[in-house]
Design an enzyme around this catalytic site. Structure first.
Site, PDB file in Angstrom:
ATOM      1  N   HIS A   1      55.556  39.330  48.453  1.00  0.00           N
ATOM      2  CA  HIS A   1      55.950  40.722  48.252  1.00  0.00           C
ATOM      3  C   HIS A   1      57.248  41.032  49.004  1.00  0.00           C
ATOM      4  CE1 HIS A   1      51.597  42.198  47.451  1.00  0.00           C
ATOM      5  NE2 HIS A   1      52.246  42.038  46.328  1.00  0.00           N
ATOM      6  N   TYR A   2      58.043  41.892  48.392  1.00  0.00           N
ATOM      7  CA  TYR A   2      59.153  42.513  49.102  1.00  0.00           C
ATOM      8  C   TYR A   2      59.238  43.939  48.589  1.00  0.00           C
ATOM      9  CZ  TYR A   2      63.414  43.416  51.525  1.00  0.00           C
ATOM     10  OH  TYR A   2      64.326  43.953  52.385  1.00  0.00           O
TER      11      TYR A   2
ATOM     12  N   PRO B   1      56.945  43.640  52.119  1.00  0.00           N
ATOM     13  CA  PRO B   1      55.561  43.229  52.375  1.00  0.00           C
ATOM     14  C   PRO B   1      54.740  44.346  53.023  1.00  0.00           C
ATOM     15  CG  PRO B   1      56.997  42.379  54.087  1.00  0.00           C
ATOM     16  CD  PRO B   1      57.893  43.078  53.089  1.00  0.00           C
TER      17      PRO B   1
ATOM     18  N   LYS C   1      40.227  41.681  49.624  1.00  0.00           N
ATOM     19  CA  LYS C   1      39.964  42.401  48.374  1.00  0.00           C
ATOM     20  C   LYS C   1      39.115  41.594  47.389  1.00  0.00           C
ATOM     21  CE  LYS C   1      44.685  43.756  48.151  1.00  0.00           C
ATOM     22  NZ  LYS C   1      44.960  43.294  49.442  1.00  0.00           N
TER      23      LYS C   1
ATOM     24  N   GLU D   1      37.642  35.034  61.636  1.00  0.00           N
ATOM     25  CA  GLU D   1      37.571  34.544  60.256  1.00  0.00           C
ATOM     26  C   GLU D   1      37.772  33.041  60.100  1.00  0.00           C
ATOM     27  OE1 GLU D   1      39.374  37.050  57.240  1.00  0.00           O
ATOM     28  OE2 GLU D   1      39.732  38.603  58.735  1.00  0.00           O
TER      29      GLU D   1
ATOM     30  N   LEU E   1      55.275  36.356  57.384  1.00  0.00           N
ATOM     31  CA  LEU E   1      55.381  35.775  56.049  1.00  0.00           C
ATOM     32  C   LEU E   1      54.020  35.297  55.549  1.00  0.00           C
ATOM     33  CD1 LEU E   1      57.572  35.151  53.882  1.00  0.00           C
ATOM     34  CD2 LEU E   1      57.369  32.785  54.639  1.00  0.00           C
ATOM     35  N   HIS E   2      53.682  35.736  54.358  1.00  0.00           N
ATOM     36  CA  HIS E   2      52.443  35.323  53.709  1.00  0.00           C
ATOM     37  C   HIS E   2      52.683  35.237  52.211  1.00  0.00           C
ATOM     38  CE1 HIS E   2      52.471  39.727  53.854  1.00  0.00           C
ATOM     39  NE2 HIS E   2      51.696  39.727  52.775  1.00  0.00           N
ATOM     40  N   VAL E   3      51.901  34.376  51.577  1.00  0.00           N
ATOM     41  CA  VAL E   3      52.046  34.118  50.144  1.00  0.00           C
ATOM     42  C   VAL E   3      50.729  34.434  49.466  1.00  0.00           C
ATOM     43  CG1 VAL E   3      52.540  32.355  48.391  1.00  0.00           C
ATOM     44  CG2 VAL E   3      53.771  32.311  50.592  1.00  0.00           C
TER      45      VAL E   3
END
Length: 164
Positions: free
Chosen positions: A95-96, A98, A34, A12, A103-105
């Site tokens: 998210h928690y 996740p 998505k 990607e 770790l991603h935002v």
């Protein structure tokens, strides 16, 4: 492995919107799978951080503030440049619990009701930054409420342990 393939540009690489290559405070910004990228109403991008030892909100301390501030500032700027969406029209959160432990935002259009963007699961990045600036160990100390679906493995583990 999917996350590491993106970070290492094995997969990607052509989808990367922005990258800060710093190994400690850098990240890659990519459209979420998505989002079909045809309209801005359901804009959805993910920032994947370069440091591999940070798995979730619980791992964050004040040491991570430069990383988190980079994600917030550079991610917002990149989305503004690429898609013309100002930061005031973005919901930026973690998210928690996740869905995967690197770790991603999440960056979504403010008007888009993205899965997991509700208060039970989403923690706004600006609030996370403020909390860590006040107390470096905030996320190690604080009780965090989260919702689980009945079909999730973690929910089943809680059931087996007699916790729900």
């Amino acid at each position: 492995q999917w996350v590491y393939n993106i970070l290492e540009k094995k997969a990607e690489a052509d989808r990367i919107i922005h990258e800060n290559p710093d190994p400690c405070n850098g990240f890659v910004l990519v459209p979420d799978l998505k989002w079909n990228q045809n309209q801005l109403d359901d804009l959805y991008l993910i920032a994947l951080v370069h440091p591999r030892g940070v798995k979730s909100l619980r791992d964050l301390t004040a040491e991570h503030l430069p990383l988190l501030r980079n994600v917030l500032q550079e991610g917002t700027e990149a989305i503004g440049k690429c898609f013309g969406v100002p930061g005031s029209q973005l919901r930026i959160y973690l998210h928690y619990q996740p869905s995967y432990y690197h770790l991603h935002v999440h960056f979504t259009a403010l008007g888009y009701d993205a899965p997991g963007s509700s208060v039970e699961r989403a923690h706004l990045l600006a609030d996370v930054i403020d909390n860590l600036a006040m107390d470096s160990m905030y996320y190690q100390k604080r009780a965090l409420t989260f919702a689980l679906r009945a079909d999730e493995l973690l929910f089943k583990k809680f059931q087996e342990a007699g916790r729900v």
